[in-house]
Design an enzyme around this catalytic site. Sequence first.
Site, PDB file in Angstrom:
ATOM      1  N   HIS A   1       0.816  -1.212   0.000  1.00 11.85           N
ATOM      2  CA  HIS A   1       0.000   0.000   0.000  1.00 11.85           C
ATOM      3  C   HIS A   1       0.853   1.267   0.000  1.00 11.85           C
ATOM      4  O   HIS A   1       1.660   1.474   0.912  1.00 11.85           O
ATOM      5  CB  HIS A   1      -0.881  -0.017   1.252  1.00 11.85           C
ATOM      6  CG  HIS A   1      -1.831   1.112   1.354  1.00 11.85           C
ATOM      7  ND1 HIS A   1      -1.852   1.971   2.435  1.00 11.85           N
ATOM      8  CD2 HIS A   1      -2.803   1.529   0.526  1.00 11.85           C
ATOM      9  CE1 HIS A   1      -2.812   2.852   2.270  1.00 11.85           C
ATOM     10  NE2 HIS A   1      -3.409   2.617   1.117  1.00 11.85           N
TER      11      HIS A   1
ATOM     12  N   HIS B   1      -0.625  11.018  -1.679  1.00 11.89           N
ATOM     13  CA  HIS B   1      -1.913  10.636  -1.093  1.00 11.89           C
ATOM     14  C   HIS B   1      -2.791  11.828  -0.703  1.00 11.89           C
ATOM     15  O   HIS B   1      -3.930  11.955  -1.150  1.00 11.89           O
ATOM     16  CB  HIS B   1      -1.713   9.747   0.131  1.00 11.89           C
ATOM     17  CG  HIS B   1      -3.012   9.346   0.759  1.00 11.89           C
ATOM     18  ND1 HIS B   1      -3.618  10.083   1.753  1.00 11.89           N
ATOM     19  CD2 HIS B   1      -3.844   8.318   0.490  1.00 11.89           C
ATOM     20  CE1 HIS B   1      -4.762   9.515   2.084  1.00 11.89           C
ATOM     21  NE2 HIS B   1      -4.924   8.437   1.332  1.00 11.89           N
TER      22      HIS B   1
HETATM   23  O1  G3P Z   1      -6.034   0.919  -1.840  1.00 14.02           O
HETATM   24  C1  G3P Z   1      -6.858   1.191  -0.780  1.00 14.02           C
HETATM   25  C2  G3P Z   1      -6.541   2.445  -0.009  1.00 14.02           C
HETATM   26  O2  G3P Z   1      -5.448   3.098  -0.586  1.00 14.02           O
HETATM   27  C3  G3P Z   1      -7.642   3.384   0.123  1.00 14.02           C
HETATM   28  O3  G3P Z   1      -7.433   4.369   1.072  1.00 14.02           O
HETATM   29  O4  G3P Z   1      -6.876   6.603   1.869  1.00 14.02           O
HETATM   30  O5  G3P Z   1      -5.111   4.885   1.764  1.00 14.02           O
HETATM   31  O6  G3P Z   1      -5.969   5.906  -0.314  1.00 14.02           O
HETATM   32  P1  G3P Z   1      -6.287   5.475   1.084  1.00 14.02           P
HETATM   33 CA    CA Z   2      -4.753   4.815  -1.992  1.00 13.25          CA
END
Ligand code: G3P
Ligand code: CA
Length: 290
Positions: free
Chosen positions: A40, A82
Amino acid sequence: MYARVVAVTIAAVLGAAAVLLSPASHARAGGDGVPTVVAHRGASGYAPENTLAAIDRAAELGFSWVENDVQRTEDGELVVLHDDSLERTTNVEDVFPGRAPWKVRDFTAAEIARLDAGSWFSPTYAGARVPTLRQYMRRVEHNHEKLLLEIKSPELYPGIEQQTLKLLGNEGWLDGRHRDRLIVQSFSADSVRAVHELKPALTTAYLGAPPVAQLPRFADFADLVNPSQTALTREYVSAVHSVTGPHGRPLGVFAWTVDDAAAARRVAGCGVDGIISNKPDVVRSALGSD
Ligand code: G3P
Ligand code: CA
């Protein structure tokens, strides 16, 4: 010799068949039933999120799938970050003190390229940059990785779907060889639908957990439904799997964000096809697949 030629030919035919499979073929768990583990924002538990260092770290740990977040600068460059502000993950406050709240869309690509996106995480990563999407795609390719690309806050960036697909096409990521290496996702159903309509062969995912009754509607344009792990149940995963997606296959489920062993075992027990984690090695160990 003859046997070897036959074996090589069979392997080539099977390989070609795999490439020709529905683009959604990788959206489900592997044949062994073990969920795909996705790093992630890169391996962001160990390196600054959404930097090239984070995807290098994922590769070093042995993970091929990485996730990122795509936004747009004031002068129209796609970048990987992000938050919609540069404040948390760069030194923008020091470099541009008078420009609060430091929104990505209020800075040019050249200004963002000056920022340090690594020191906030650790001095080891001082000097890491916010990558442009072009730089990022080239590193993913170089690392032989696969990408779960999130279009972040598309309401802030009109036309970002088309622009992202154009860049992916220019970088060679929309050809048949890359089809099983790319999923485009968003929290915005409109954005996912736009991507599907622009490039119907692409695998797409909706981020969220629509009510079961609404799943067929999402299945018109999304191959996967990717929910938060927090309220996930086996029944919900089964309900998603029972719906056929836009490429004629059952919808898949990748759950996020799972960083401890107990949660990894729980969501795997729910039958998910993928697990998205800042610490993918923790998930791999918990599932006994290392
Ligand atoms: O891939 C799932 C996740 O990235 C969604 O939440 O806020 O980390 O982008 P966020
Ligand atoms: Ca994400």
